[in-house]
Design a protein around this motif. Structure first.
Motif, mmCIF file in Angstrom:
data_model
loop_
_atom_site.group_PDB
_atom_site.id
_atom_site.type_symbol
_atom_site.label_atom_id
_atom_site.label_comp_id
_atom_site.label_asym_id
_atom_site.label_seq_id
_atom_site.Cartn_x
_atom_site.Cartn_y
_atom_site.Cartn_z
ATOM 1 N N TYR A 193 -9.324 0.340 9.741
ATOM 2 C CA TYR A 193 -9.313 1.774 9.417
ATOM 3 C C TYR A 193 -9.148 2.693 10.627
ATOM 4 C CZ TYR A 193 -11.473 -0.553 5.447
ATOM 5 O OH TYR A 193 -11.752 -1.439 4.436
ATOM 6 N N ASP A 232 2.762 2.041 11.492
ATOM 7 C CA ASP A 232 2.351 1.486 10.200
ATOM 8 C C ASP A 232 0.842 1.310 10.210
ATOM 9 O OD1 ASP A 232 1.864 0.124 7.875
ATOM 10 O OD2 ASP A 232 3.518 -1.284 8.108
ATOM 11 N N THR A 233 0.126 2.206 9.583
ATOM 12 C CA THR A 233 -1.340 2.184 9.628
ATOM 13 C C THR A 233 -1.941 1.055 8.814
ATOM 14 O OG1 THR A 233 -1.476 3.721 7.758
ATOM 15 C CG2 THR A 233 -1.448 4.679 9.978
ATOM 16 N N LYS A 234 -1.137 0.385 7.979
ATOM 17 C CA LYS A 234 -1.664 -0.681 7.130
ATOM 18 C C LYS A 234 -1.484 -2.067 7.725
ATOM 19 C CE LYS A 234 -2.705 2.236 3.831
ATOM 20 N NZ LYS A 234 -4.097 2.584 3.510
ATOM 21 N N GLY A 240 0.776 -1.228 0.000
ATOM 22 C CA GLY A 240 0.000 0.000 0.000
ATOM 23 C C GLY A 240 0.806 1.275 0.000
ATOM 24 N N VAL A 251 2.795 2.725 2.340
ATOM 25 C CA VAL A 251 2.582 3.494 3.556
ATOM 26 C C VAL A 251 3.654 4.557 3.712
ATOM 27 C CG1 VAL A 251 2.381 3.344 6.059
ATOM 28 C CG2 VAL A 251 1.553 1.485 4.642
ATOM 29 N N ASP A 284 -6.288 3.549 11.843
ATOM 30 C CA ASP A 284 -5.027 4.249 11.610
ATOM 31 C C ASP A 284 -4.209 4.395 12.891
ATOM 32 O OD1 ASP A 284 -5.388 4.444 8.902
ATOM 33 O OD2 ASP A 284 -4.977 6.582 8.803
#
Length: 465
Positions: A317, A277-279, A252, A254, A319
Motif C-alpha cells: 500500500y 503501476d501502484t498494484k 485491479g 490500475v 503506492d
C-alpha cells in the motif's frame, strides 16, 4: 501551510522534447518572456480550475500568477460541479502567434445534444488569458469523455503542431492553425479496441518517425487491467502504425492517469517511456521502456523499492509509482526520473508520502546517487502529517531558465488551516548538478492564490505536461 521561502528553479526541455514550441523554444511560455510557466490543474473544485504560475529568473511565486476557470471573462462556458475542468492540462502555440496557449480538458462538461466532454484553448499573449479562447466539443456521439487527455505535438512530421485529444475510447486530431479547429479528424485506421477506457495521452519522439509518437493509456476493456498503446506519427494513414504495449497485464484496473511520462534518459536522441503501476509488487513499481528507431518495446525494466539502490522499503500500500515525471535535473543532457509513493509512511505516521529521484546516464537509468524527499526532509516546507499524500502528482520543467529541471510536487491530502481537510498543496524543489536540493524550496496552496479554503479541493491534483 508554509508559503514560498525563496526563489525556485525548474527544468529544461527533456520533459517534453517533442512538443511544438513557440519562437522562444518553449511550449509552455504563455507570456513570451522566455521562461517556462507552471500550470496547475485542480479539477475537483467547483467545476475545476487551472492556476498558472509564471516562471522567471527568480523562480515561481503566487505573486506572479493567474487563475483560469470557465467563469473567467472570455473563457467559453460556465463552471459547473461536474465539469472537471483541469482534468488534463497541456500547452502549445495553437494559433501561431509566438505565445503558448493553455489547453484544458473538461471530460465531464455537459453539452446539449452531445456526449460529455470538452477541450478549451485559452490564448496566451503579452497579457496572457485576456484575449478569450475557444472550446471544442465531442465530434460524434461515440466520443464520450472528450478531453480526458490532450497533447500538442507534430503528428505528421511537417514541423507544425497538431492538437490530439482522447475521449474514453476515441482518438481525434486537428490540422495546423487556428482555422483548423472547426473540424476534428478521426484516424484512417480505427486502432482502439472496443470498450477501452482511456485516461490520457503522452507525445514523444519514441521511434524513428518523422513526426511525434503518441502513447495512449488507460484501462483494458471491462476495466480488467492496464492498457498502454503506441501510435506512431509521421506522414501516411493515421492509426496504421499502432502497437499494444500492455493490455490487462495488471489486476485491479490500475489507472495510468498521473503515471505516464516521457523523456530521453540515456541521451540517445529517442524519448523513453516511464509508467507507474501502484498494484505491481507489494508497494508498487515503475517501468522504463527505452525508445529506439523501431519504436518502444512491449517489455521494459521494472523497479520497486526492493530494487538495489532505490530508497525505501517495498511495503504493501505504499503506492510507489502513483505519479512519475521525467526531466533533466542535473543539466547533463540526460533526463532523471521522479517517482511518487503517495501512501508511504514516514516517522511512524501513515500515508505521509515520499518522492524518489533516480538519475539518467548513457547506459540508462541508474540507482546510484538516488534521492528521497518528504515533508520531514530538512529544507522541505511544511511538516510530515498523516494523510498528506506528498508525491500524488509530479512535474519536471525548467522554470527559471538555468538549464536544470526543478520538481513540482503535489500532495492532495495536505490540510490547509483553518478548515481545509484535503485542500491540497504544491511544492517546487530546485534542480542542481548533483540532483535535487531543498535550498530555496517553495510551497503554496490554493489559499495563496485567493481561493477559499475548502474540504476536498485537492489543489495541484494535475500539473500541465
Amino acid at each position: 501551510m508554509a508559503v514560498a521561502t525563496a526563489a525556485v528553479l525548474a527544468v529544461v526541455g527533456l520533459g517534453a522534447p517533442t512538443a511544438v514550441a513557440t519562437p522562444s523554444g518553449l511550449s509552455d511560455d504563455f507570456n513570451g518572456d522566455g521562461y517556462r510557466d507552471l500550470a496547475i490543474g485542480t479539477p475537483k473544485a467547483s467545476g475545476g480550475t487551472v492556476t498558472v504560475v509564471f516562471g522567471s529568473a527568480s523562480g515561481v511565486s503566487p505573486a506572479r500568477s493567474v487563475n483560469v476557470t470557465q467563469n473567467t471573462p472570455g473563457v467559453p462556458g460556465a463552471s459547473e460541479s461536474v465539469d472537471r475542468f483541469g482534468e488534463s492540462v497541456t500547452s502549445g502555440d495553437v494559433d501561431g502567434d509566438g505565445y503558448a496557449d493553455l489547453i484544458v480538458g473538461a471530460p465531464g462538461e455537459e453539452v446539449t445534444g452531445k456526449p460529455r466532454g470538452s477541450v478549451t484553448i485559452v490564448w496566451g499573449g503579452a497579457k496572457p488569458f485576456t484575449s478569450g479562447g475557444t472550446v471544442l466539443t465531442a465530434p460524434t456521439a461515440e466520443a464520450a469523455g472528450f478531453g480526458e487527455g490532450a497533447a500538442f505535438a507534430d503528428l505528421d512530421g511537417d514541423g507544425t503542431g497538431n492538437l490530439a485529444v482522447v475521449g474514453s475510447d476515441t482518438f481525434w486530431w486537428y490540422g495546423e492553425g487556428k482555422s483548423s479547429l472547426g473540424r476534428a479528424l478521426a484516424p484512417e485506421v480505427d486502432f482502439l479496441p472496443e470498450g477501452v477506457e482511456l485516461d490520457g495521452i503522452v507525445a514523444g519522439h519514441f521511434s524513428g518517425t518523422a513526426g511525434s509518437d503518441y502513447v495512449v493509456h488507460g484501462r483494458s476493456p471491462g476495466g480488467t487491467g492496464t492498457y498502454l498503446g503506441l501510435l506512431r506519427g509521421g506522414p501516411g494513414d493515421v492509426g496504421y502504425h499502432y502497437s499494444v504495449l500492455a493490455d490487462g497485464a495488471a489486476a485491479g484496473g490500475v489507472s495510468w492517469a498521473s503515471a505516464v511520462a516521457g523523456g530521453d534518459i540515456n541521451g540517445d536522441g529517442y524519448d523513453d517511456l516511464v509508467t507507474g503501476d501502484t498494484k505491481a509488487g507489494q508497494g508498487g513499481s515503475f517501468t522504463v521502456r527505452y525508445g529506439r528507431a523501431a519504436g518502444l518495446p512491449a517489455k521494459g525494466t521494472t523497479y520497486t523499492q526492493a530494487s538495489a539502490g532505490v530508497p525505501g522499503t517495498d511495503e504493501p500500500y505504499d503506492d510507489f509509482g502513483a505519479a512519475v515525471a521525467v526531466g533533466d535535473v542535473t543539466g547533463d543532457g540526460r533526463a532523471e526520473v521522479a517517482v511518487g509513493a503517495s501512501y508511504e509512511d514516514v516517522d511512524g505516521k501513515t500515508n505521509v508520502g515520499d518522492v524518489v529521484l533516480l538519475k539518467g546516464g548513457s547506459g540508462g537509468l541508474t540507482t546510484s546517487g538516488a534521492q528521497s524527499f518528504h515533508q520531514a526532509t530538512p529544507g522541505v516546507p511544511g511538516a510530515a502529517e498523516a494523510g498528506d499524500h506528498f508525491g500524488s502528482s509530479l512535474r519536471l520543467r525548467d522554470i527559471d531558465g538555468n538549464g536544470k529541471a526543478d520538481l513540482a510536487i503535489g500532495a492532495f491530502g495536505e490540510d490547509v488551516l483553518p478548515g481545509g481537510y484535503d485542500d491540497g498543496a504544491a511544492w517546487v524543489l530546485r534542480g542542481a548538478a548533483t540532483g535535487l536540493t531543498t535550498a530555496y524550496a517553495t510551497a503554496f496552496s490554493a489559499k495563496d492564490f485567493g481561493y477559499p479554503v475548502i474540504d476536498g479541493r485537492r489543489f495541484a491534483d494535475v500539473f500541465g505536461r
